[in-house]
Design an enzyme around this catalytic site. Structure first.
Site, PDB file in Angstrom:
ATOM      1  N   ASN A 206       0.800  -1.229   0.000  1.00  0.00           N
ATOM      2  CA  ASN A 206       0.000   0.000   0.000  1.00  0.00           C
ATOM      3  C   ASN A 206       0.831   1.276   0.000  1.00  0.00           C
ATOM      4  O   ASN A 206       0.354   2.341   0.375  1.00  0.00           O
ATOM      5  CB  ASN A 206      -0.979   0.002   1.185  1.00  0.00           C
ATOM      6  CG  ASN A 206      -0.284  -0.171   2.517  1.00  0.00           C
ATOM      7  OD1 ASN A 206       0.938  -0.053   2.627  1.00  0.00           O
ATOM      8  ND2 ASN A 206      -1.058  -0.463   3.556  1.00  0.00           N
ATOM      9  N   ARG A 344       2.902   7.010  12.030  1.00  0.00           N
ATOM     10  CA  ARG A 344       2.282   6.476  13.243  1.00  0.00           C
ATOM     11  C   ARG A 344       2.033   7.632  14.211  1.00  0.00           C
ATOM     12  O   ARG A 344       2.881   8.515  14.376  1.00  0.00           O
ATOM     13  CB  ARG A 344       3.168   5.415  13.913  1.00  0.00           C
ATOM     14  CG  ARG A 344       3.224   4.097  13.162  1.00  0.00           C
ATOM     15  CD  ARG A 344       1.875   3.402  13.149  1.00  0.00           C
ATOM     16  NE  ARG A 344       1.896   2.116  12.456  1.00  0.00           N
ATOM     17  CZ  ARG A 344       1.589   1.942  11.178  1.00  0.00           C
ATOM     18  NH1 ARG A 344       1.271   2.986  10.423  1.00  0.00           N
ATOM     19  NH2 ARG A 344       1.600   0.727  10.642  1.00  0.00           N
ATOM     20  N   GLN A 373      -5.509   3.241  18.433  1.00  0.00           N
ATOM     21  CA  GLN A 373      -6.480   3.128  17.358  1.00  0.00           C
ATOM     22  C   GLN A 373      -7.417   1.965  17.637  1.00  0.00           C
ATOM     23  O   GLN A 373      -6.925   0.897  18.012  1.00  0.00           O
ATOM     24  CB  GLN A 373      -5.773   2.913  16.008  1.00  0.00           C
ATOM     25  CG  GLN A 373      -5.062   4.145  15.531  1.00  0.00           C
ATOM     26  CD  GLN A 373      -4.500   4.001  14.121  1.00  0.00           C
ATOM     27  OE1 GLN A 373      -3.819   4.900  13.647  1.00  0.00           O
ATOM     28  NE2 GLN A 373      -4.754   2.896  13.444  1.00  0.00           N
ATOM     29  N   HIS A 392      -7.773   6.027  10.140  1.00  0.00           N
ATOM     30  CA  HIS A 392      -6.616   5.443   9.443  1.00  0.00           C
ATOM     31  C   HIS A 392      -7.083   4.792   8.142  1.00  0.00           C
ATOM     32  O   HIS A 392      -7.469   3.631   8.100  1.00  0.00           O
ATOM     33  CB  HIS A 392      -5.942   4.413  10.345  1.00  0.00           C
ATOM     34  CG  HIS A 392      -4.573   4.029   9.898  1.00  0.00           C
ATOM     35  ND1 HIS A 392      -3.704   3.316  10.683  1.00  0.00           N
ATOM     36  CD2 HIS A 392      -3.904   4.262   8.743  1.00  0.00           C
ATOM     37  CE1 HIS A 392      -2.560   3.123  10.045  1.00  0.00           C
ATOM     38  NE2 HIS A 392      -2.670   3.684   8.850  1.00  0.00           N
TER      39      HIS A 392
END
Length: 438
Positions: A206, A344, A373, A392
């Site tokens: 990704n 992050r 998260q 996210h």
């Protein structure tokens, strides 16, 4: 005539030789050494039948485990985990975000709990058990029920299952931790390495998705897009309220902290905007790539930061980068600096970012990463001024999901066959952690 086969293994401090026939397993351990196994390899099988070969392999494995038990070595020790190609049905647990009504809207929506990476039928047809959940937090969550007997745990950076040392100790059968995507900092890598687990991710799956998203966020901040959008949905029309702090990207200095796969892709995409491009990294880029992007290497991060109009965070979360951007580091930047962080959330000091956005030291902050998260409803980044935050999402586009779903299936297939993964996918292998996480 009896056919003897030699199996050799290497313990961290002592050699092992095991001789066995079809009926007997005799283990000869050198008495002067005691430790745990760091690797184990079968040199040859002197019989023609594949079934017998497998039987011999399982017999040798049984002998090793019997020795471990009699020696008081924990079932979670390194050598017990390294025999990850053993035969038989495996229990695989996947932790993914719930899509609810959106799951049926796209047949390629594989990264959610309902899509389950598209591998359920394949796994179950081979006799494996596949449990999928989004419930991952707290002592009574669904994931906790499966920790003691799972063999493989699959998670994503977008809805991470935090794999702590305590969870690893309780997961006696755990052999493999897979990240569907890129970024394995939700795992205690030191504990995984000490336990002899294999940790792997779908490297590169990704990176394009994240780099494109970073470019979008840069433009959103530079052009002061969000106030204009909010005016439209609230029925307002105040051009001045947008234009007073909207700029062109051309001519601005953009620095990336980290120039790995995503950082390099971002620099390549920024070049047509005629920016001044800087990068800070552990390693200097290849001269050809550096010339291609037009980016200049900055060895000293503190020297680079005051030069930048825009700072993009592209470094992994490690012990060295956790909380790196604290009050003092942010104070070194230009007044009104724009920051994009899709790396992050824990790389930033949460309150320092809030204070700097409130004071104007940070002119705009955008990203899709938080800590923890999912972000709680009272997370202060939700309410600070001049932010363009989202959940996210940058690395979980449909295109990215197809790539990391295929990558996970490939690694599981290799795991079942006892084959090596692509080298770049390993994060922890045979007790060693990949250099980017050190």
């Amino acid at each position: 005539m009896t056919s003897w086969t030699l199996v050799s293994g290497l313990y961290k401090h002592f050699p092992v030789e095991i001789f066995y026939t079809r009926r007997h397993v005799i283990s000869l351990f050198h008495p002067n050494y005691a430790s745990i196994c760091s690797s184990f390899c079968f040199l040859q099988f002197n019989c023609s039948s594949p079934a017998r070969k497998m039987a011999m392999k399982l017999a040798a494995t049984s002998a090793i485990r019997s020795f471990a038990s009699s020696s008081g070595i924990s079932g979670s020790s390194a050598f017990a985990r390294c025999l990850h190609a053993s035969a038989g049905s495996k229990k695989i647990v996947g932790v993914f975000y719930k899509a609810n009504e959106y799951a049926a809207k796209n047949p390629n929506f594989l990264g959610c709990a309902e899509g389950a990476l598209g591998i359920r039928e394949w796994l179950e047809s081979q006799g494996h058990q596949y449990i999928v959940t989004d419930d991952k937090e707290g002592p009574n969550c669904e994931l906790e029920k499966h920790i003691p007997d799972l063999h493989v745990l699959i998670s994503t950076p977008f809805h991470p299952a935090y794999v702590t040392e305590e969870r690893i100790k309780r997961a006696k059968n755990l052999q493999l931790l897979l990240t569907a995507g890129v970024g394995s900092d939700h795992i205690d890598l030191k504990a995984a390495a000490a336990a002899g687990l294999t940790v792997a991710e779908v490297t590169g799956s990704n990176v394009v998705s994240v780099a494109e998203d970073e470019l979008m966020r840069i433009l959103i901040l530079v052009r002061n897009f969000l106030p204009g959008y909010h005016q439209v949905i609230t029925g307002e029309w105040n051009v001045a309220g947008i234009a007073y702090r909207a700029y062109d990207l051309e001519g601005k200095t953009v620095g990336t902290v980290g120039a790995g796969r995503i950082g390099r892709l971002l620099l390549q995409r920024l070049k047509p905007f005629n920016c001044n491009l800087l990068y800070h990294d552990r390693l200097k880029m290849d001269p050809e790539l550096e010339n291609q992007t037009g980016a200049k290497f900055e060895e000293d991060l503190d020297a680079m930061l005051p030069k930048c109009d825009i700072v993009v965070i592209n470094t992994p979360l490690t012990e060295q980068t956790r909380g790196l951007f604290n009050k003092d580091k942010i104070a070194k930047m230009k007044k009104g600096v724009l920051i994009v962080n899709n790396a992050r959330g824990a790389i930033m000091d949460t309150q320092a970012v809030v204070d700097a956005c409130s004071s104007g030291q940070i002119g705009g902050y955008s990203g899709d990463v938080w800590y923890p998260q999912p972000a709680p409803k009272d997370h202060p980044w939700r309410y600070m001024p001049n932010q363009a935050m989202t959940p996210h999402i940058s690395g979980t586009t449909i295109d990215a999901q197809l790539r990391y779903a295929a990558g996970v299936k490939d690694m599981l297939d290799r795991y079942f066959k006892g084959e090596e993964f692509p080298l770049q996918n390993y994060i922890v292998k045979e007790g060693k952690i990949a250099s980017q996480y050190l």
